[in-house]
Design an enzyme around this catalytic site. Structure first.
Site: not given
Ligand SMILES: CC(C)(C)OC(=O)N[C@@H]1CNC[C@H](C(=O)N(Cc2cccc(Cl)c2Cl)C2CC2)C1
Length: 338
Positions: A38, A224
């Site tokens: 990520d 991202d």
């Molecule tokens: C400020 C800080 C906390 C550093 O921000 C972040 O970490 N920001 C992250 C930025 N990239 C995406 C991340 C996110 O949304 N998820 C949840 C997700 C994404 C896609 C599909 C699913 Cl199912 C899920 Cl659960 C993490 C799994 C990567 C948050």
């Protein structure tokens, strides 16, 4: 001699074009985990064996058991991440993490509580942040920085390929140390990262069809790899959705599948180059029992100033444009994905 000449590939799995993850191991003997690489975060976390059994999201995923690893080093410092979409809490541990066959001694978080939303939908177990150190919570040195300090990579870059077809194998590739010509054609166009320490660039506008509709005075675009979709300011996205005739329901925007072929392209103007997405790139066509459903992979998300307003270019953008993240020159390169 290194068979990969200073580059380290990790194949990725593509789950429904919305989650791309690869396998790492933690501990000795190796405990395997599927993680999202990520670029929007900079910490490594996986569910913990000590996760409460009532946490659904925990017991449906692989969990790290420090008592089974003889290379585990106790830390215990508290840890929490507040995502827009959910929260994780836990504590820090240290152990050997292996990415693409490369071992690093890494401080990471064992999650003891994972909010059901959204992690019950996650096919992956945890997150391996590929962001800059200054985004790292608790100032923990990120995995890629630990790997760079070993001076074994040909170049201090990493590249991401996301396939657009869930049936294709592999569903993607993370390449540490270079770019993979198997997954792109043509030349790279590079953009300087906007401010030190974030994978974000200045965007010069968003055009729908032939009309510049948003961000005409310039705005920020975050690249991202951990986001499934493209997000933009809620007002802009709702205007864009109205233009293409999309309806918002509880799971997001949908269009009538009969109209998909006529939908306009959406173009992102980045660093003097135009990056267009056609309906092939931004519509997920799902054939369901009660008929076809066409999901639009845009979401409204208002990020408050000073960070926002921002556009987040996620997996559906990266699937079209193979992306190189260059830590040596603090720049991002895009090339047409195959
Ligand atoms: C400020 C800080 C906390 C550093 O921000 C972040 O970490 N920001 C992250 C930025 N990239 C995406 C991340 C996110 O949304 N998820 C949840 C997700 C994404 C896609 C599909 C699913 Cl199912 C899920 Cl659960 C993490 C799994 C990567 C948050």
């Amino acid at each position: 001699a290194d068979p990969n000449n200073g580059t380290v590939p990790t194949p990725l799995t593509n789950y429904l074009d919305t989650q791309y993850f690869g396998e790492i191991s933690i501990g000795s003997p190796a405990q395997m985990f599927n993680v999202v690489f990520d670029t929007g975060s900079a910490n490594l976390w996986v569910p913990s064996q000590r996760c409460s059994p009532f946490s659904t999201a925990c017991f449906t995923h692989n969990r790290y058991d420090s008592s089974q690893s003889h290379t585990h080093v106790e830390n215990g410092t508290g840890f929490s991440i507040y995502y827009a979409s959910g929260t994780i809490r836990g504590f820090l541990s240290e152990d050997v993490v292996v990415v693409g066959g490369l071992p690093v001694v890494q401080v990471f978080a064992e999650a003891t509580s994972l909010s059901a939303m959204p992690f019950i939908f996650a096919k992956f177990d945890g997150v391996l942040g590929m962001g800059y150190p200054n985004v790292a919570i608790d100032g923990i040195t990120p995995v890629f920085d630990q790997i760079m300090s070993q001076h074994i990579l040909k170049e201090e870059v990493f590249s991401i390929y996301y396939s657009r077809d869930p049936k294709q194998s592999p569903g993607g590739e993370l390449l540490l140390g270079g770019t993979d010509p198997n997954y792109y054609t043509g030349n790279f166009n590079y953009l300087e990262t906007r401010e030190m320490g974030k994978w974000e660039v200045t965007m010069k506008g968003v055009t729908v069809g032939a009309e510049m509709m948003f961000c005409a005075e310039g705005c920020t675009a975050v690249i991202d790899t951990g986001s499934s979709y493209i997000t933009g300011p809620a007002s802009s996205v709702s205007m864009l959705m109205k233009t293409i005739g999309a309806q918002l329901d509880e799971t997001g925007y949908k269009v009538n599948c009969d109209t998909v072929k006529m939908l306009p392209s959406v173009t992102f103007h980045l660093g003097g180059q135009d990056y267009s997405l056609t309906h092939e790139d931004y519509i997920i066509w799902q054939s369901q029992f009660e008929g076809d459903v066409c999901i639009v992979t845009f979401r409204g998300l208002d990020v408050p100033p000073p960070t926002g307003p921002i556009w987040i270019l996620g997996a559906n953008f990266i699937a079209r444009y193979y992306t190189e993240f260059d830590r040596r020159n603090n720049r991002i390169g895009f090339a047409a994905a195959v």
